[in-house]
Design a protein around this motif. Structure first.
Motif, PDB file in Angstrom:
ATOM      1  N   PRO A 106     -33.587  -8.011   2.349  1.00 29.51           N
ATOM      2  CA  PRO A 106     -34.320  -8.196   3.607  1.00 29.51           C
ATOM      3  C   PRO A 106     -34.390  -9.666   4.017  1.00 29.51           C
ATOM      4  CG  PRO A 106     -35.850  -7.849   1.816  1.00 29.51           C
ATOM      5  CD  PRO A 106     -34.473  -7.661   1.249  1.00 29.51           C
ATOM      6  N   LYS A 107     -34.537  -9.884   5.321  1.00 23.71           N
ATOM      7  CA  LYS A 107     -34.769 -11.232   5.827  1.00 23.71           C
ATOM      8  C   LYS A 107     -36.190 -11.626   5.474  1.00 23.71           C
ATOM      9  CE  LYS A 107     -31.665 -10.855   9.768  1.00 23.71           C
ATOM     10  NZ  LYS A 107     -31.588 -10.871  11.223  1.00 23.71           N
ATOM     11  N   ARG A 108     -36.399 -12.893   5.168  1.00 20.47           N
ATOM     12  CA  ARG A 108     -37.722 -13.355   4.786  1.00 20.47           C
ATOM     13  C   ARG A 108     -38.135 -14.524   5.666  1.00 20.47           C
ATOM     14  NH1 ARG A 108     -40.832 -10.713   1.204  1.00 20.47           N
ATOM     15  NH2 ARG A 108     -41.714 -12.720   0.752  1.00 20.47           N
TER      16      ARG A 108
END
Length: 135
Positions: free
Chosen positions: A20-22
């Motif tokens: 996932p993008k953080r």
């Protein structure tokens, strides 16, 4: 070559897309060039900057006390405030309280100015904005 490209995993979803993008990227963040009082004081003592004239961001860039890539302006920081003893008048984009107090204690003044990208470019490179008349 006869090898698949780097990161290719044989048709399955690659690892870089599975994770996932953080975090958060703020598109309106301002990036200032930092300038500490000890460096400014050193430049004044060496005679590179004249303390009797108004010190602008263009002056700071032209003398080399800050780098050439001023994106959103210059922020004046207070490191070296105890030994700062010059009466100056300076225009910067942002200033710490410690730096402001040190300059005003010597009788100088700090002016906070805001330039957008175009205004800052016009300040730094005025020859690009000279209009040549048509013949």
């Amino acid at each position: 070559g006869g090898r698949p490209r780097l990161g290719f995993e044989g048709g399955q979803t690659p690892l870089r897309l599975r994770l996932p993008k953080r975090g958060f990227h703020n598109p309106h963040k301002r990036e200032y060039q930092w300038l500490n009082l000890y460096k400014l004081s050193s430049w004044i003592r060496q005679g590179r900057i004249d303390p009797t004239k108004l010190i602008t961001m263009k002056t700071l860039r032209d003398t080399g006390v800050v780098g050439n890539k001023i994106k959103d302006g210059v922020k004046l920081l207070g490191a070296g405030h105890a030994k700062f003893n010059h009466k100056i008048s300076i225009e910067v984009s942002s200033c710490s309280e410690l730096a402001r107090e040190a300059i005003e204690k010597q009788g100088g003044q700090v002016q906070l100015v805001y330039y957008n990208k175009l205004g800052l470019k016009a300040l730094m490179k005025p020859w690009r904005f000279e209009v040549t008349p048509f013949p």
